[in-house]
Scaffold this active site. Structure first.
Site, PDB file in Angstrom:
ATOM      1  N   ASN A  11       0.859  -1.188   0.000  1.00 10.47           N
ATOM      2  CA  ASN A  11       0.000   0.000   0.000  1.00 10.47           C
ATOM      3  C   ASN A  11       0.897   1.240   0.000  1.00 10.47           C
ATOM      4  OD1 ASN A  11      -1.858   2.013   0.506  1.00 10.47           O
ATOM      5  ND2 ASN A  11      -2.420   1.303   2.564  1.00 10.47           N
ATOM      6  N   TRP A  12       0.929   1.907  -1.131  1.00 10.15           N
ATOM      7  CA  TRP A  12       1.831   3.062  -1.267  1.00 10.15           C
ATOM      8  C   TRP A  12       1.230   4.330  -0.671  1.00 10.15           C
ATOM      9  CZ3 TRP A  12       3.611   2.461  -7.129  1.00 10.15           C
ATOM     10  CH2 TRP A  12       4.343   1.274  -7.238  1.00 10.15           C
ATOM     11  N   LYS A  13      -0.017   4.260  -0.271  1.00 11.20           N
ATOM     12  CA  LYS A  13      -0.701   5.402   0.359  1.00 11.20           C
ATOM     13  C   LYS A  13      -0.568   6.662  -0.526  1.00 11.20           C
ATOM     14  CE  LYS A  13      -0.199   3.088   4.710  1.00 11.20           C
ATOM     15  NZ  LYS A  13      -0.165   3.143   6.166  1.00 11.20           N
ATOM     16  N   HIS A  96      -9.659   0.658   5.620  1.00 15.62           N
ATOM     17  CA  HIS A  96      -8.319   0.878   6.171  1.00 15.62           C
ATOM     18  C   HIS A  96      -8.438   1.880   7.328  1.00 15.62           C
ATOM     19  CE1 HIS A  96      -4.209   2.260   6.582  1.00 15.62           C
ATOM     20  NE2 HIS A  96      -3.849   1.140   5.988  1.00 15.62           N
ATOM     21  N   GLU A  98      -6.813   4.362   8.181  1.00 12.20           N
ATOM     22  CA  GLU A  98      -6.693   5.780   7.819  1.00 12.20           C
ATOM     23  C   GLU A  98      -7.995   6.287   7.210  1.00 12.20           C
ATOM     24  OE1 GLU A  98      -3.025   5.239   5.667  1.00 12.20           O
ATOM     25  OE2 GLU A  98      -2.108   4.731   7.588  1.00 12.20           O
ATOM     26  N   GLU A 168      -5.387  -5.505  11.029  1.00 13.21           N
ATOM     27  CA  GLU A 168      -4.441  -4.396  11.131  1.00 13.21           C
ATOM     28  C   GLU A 168      -4.688  -3.630  12.426  1.00 13.21           C
ATOM     29  OE1 GLU A 168      -2.485  -3.324   7.319  1.00 13.21           O
ATOM     30  OE2 GLU A 168      -4.177  -1.971   7.483  1.00 13.21           O
ATOM     31  N   GLY A 174       2.169   2.121  10.695  1.00 11.77           N
ATOM     32  CA  GLY A 174       3.047   3.259  10.464  1.00 11.77           C
ATOM     33  C   GLY A 174       3.793   3.705  11.711  1.00 11.77           C
ATOM     34  N   SER A 214       3.312  -2.162  10.298  1.00 13.17           N
ATOM     35  CA  SER A 214       4.769  -2.064  10.484  1.00 13.17           C
ATOM     36  C   SER A 214       5.536  -3.330  10.105  1.00 13.17           C
ATOM     37  CB  SER A 214       5.108  -1.657  11.928  1.00 13.17           C
ATOM     38  OG  SER A 214       4.601  -0.372  12.201  1.00 13.17           O
ATOM     39  N   GLY A 235       2.757  -1.346   4.310  1.00 13.52           N
ATOM     40  CA  GLY A 235       2.741   0.080   3.969  1.00 13.52           C
ATOM     41  C   GLY A 235       4.141   0.567   3.677  1.00 13.52           C
ATOM     42  N   GLY A 236       4.766   1.209   4.675  1.00 11.09           N
ATOM     43  CA  GLY A 236       6.080   1.841   4.519  1.00 11.09           C
ATOM     44  C   GLY A 236       7.116   0.983   3.806  1.00 11.09           C
TER      45      GLY A 236
HETATM   46  P1  PGA Z   1       2.712   0.178   7.642  1.00 12.96           P
HETATM   47  O1  PGA Z   1       1.253   0.342   7.004  1.00 12.96           O
HETATM   48  O2  PGA Z   1       3.278  -1.096   7.114  1.00 12.96           O
HETATM   49  O3  PGA Z   1       3.458   1.396   7.180  1.00 12.96           O
HETATM   50  O4  PGA Z   1       2.513   0.132   9.117  1.00 12.96           O
HETATM   51  C1  PGA Z   1       0.412  -0.771   6.953  1.00 12.96           C
HETATM   52  C2  PGA Z   1      -0.919  -0.377   6.367  1.00 12.96           C
HETATM   53  O5  PGA Z   1      -1.276   0.788   6.389  1.00 12.96           O
HETATM   54  O6  PGA Z   1      -1.647  -1.247   5.875  1.00 12.96           O
END
Ligand code: PGA
Length: 259
Positions: A11-13, A96, A98, A168, A174, A214, A235-236
């Protein structure tokens, strides 16, 4: 999708311009080896989806939307529908954290988005998880129960194999503060138990359940080794080619161990 396949979603957000997303996909396509036992999915910004869909080798990567609106068309300024994403993406993230906590997607939005995805031929990845406060209050399993129940409220047992569930924990996203494998085992066991209760063992066993929060190249194998975890939502670490390609190799190794 076959249950013995691992699913890795990057997930590149809200990162990378269209140009940079395209360059990065190119880099990944050279680094990442394709394995029949691992499905790799990229979720770039919505703006880059069309460009990437023309560029991507679908045998190597599938594409996912990070978000979409649940109505198919109409006067909804600024929104993109699952219908408009048809033929461009194979997956769509739904709920998600966010989206839930920054943009206030409601349970109703999430339920309708799950349905809209299925209706439009995309696999919804329903994200569920407790916040730090809920965890501290010992409410993790209640939260998972409620989010699963409301998210799947209109999904029939025939449609369930389209759905992916991602556990999650919000406090782990994050933050670098990743969940202990023991906690993930308990959460995934609770999710599977509830799916069985709702749909029966036969259908529920085939649902893919992912962990996200993470995940790094060094923690990936521990999560992938957990019974009932079928993949990762990253994500990251998905924004670093070395890190992401290592995670994919770990997924491949985990399928070899099981074979
Ligand atoms: P992260 O993000 O790996 O940066 O914690 C995970 C996600 O948002 O699905």
């Amino acid at each position: 999708m076959a249950k013995d396949k691992k699913l890795i979603i990057g997930n590149w957000k809200m990162n990378l311009s269209v140009h940079d997303a395209s360059l990065y996909l190119h880099t990944l396509s050279e680094r990442v080896k394709s394995h029949r036992s691992v499905e790799v999915v990229i979720a770039p910004t919505t703006l880059a989806l069309q460009t990437l869909s023309l560029q991507v080798n679908l045998r190597q990567f599938k594409l996912s939307a990070q978000n979409f609106y649940w109505r198919d068309s109409g006067a909804y300024t600024g929104e993109v529908s699952a219908t408009q994403l048809r033929g461009i993406v194979s997956y769509g993230l739904v709920g998600h954290s966010e989206r839930r906590y920054v943009f206030h997607d409601t349970d109703k939005d999430i339920r309708y988005k799950v349905q809209a995805a299925i209706r439009n031929g995309m696999r919804p990845v329903l994200c569920i998880g407790e916040t730090a406060g809920e965890r501290a209050m010992g409410e993790t399993f209640d939260v998972l129960h409620d989010q699963l129940l409301t998210g799947l409220a209109n999904v029939t047992s025939d449609e369930l194999d389209q759905v992916v569930i991602a556990y999650e924990p919000v406090w782990a996203i994050g933050t670098g503060d990743n969940a202990l494998p023991g906690d993930v085992t308990q959460a995934v066991t609770a999710i599977r138990r509830q799916l069985k209760h709702l749909y029966g063992a036969k259908v529920a066993d085939d649902v893919q359940v992912l962990y996200g929060g993470s995940v790094t190249a060094s923690s990936a194998a521990d999560y992938l080794a957990i019974e009932g975890v079928d993949g990762l939502l990253v994500g990251g670490a998905s924004l670093k080619a070395d890190e992401f390609s290592t995670i994919i190799e770990k997924a491949f190794e985990s399928t070899k161990k099981k074979a």
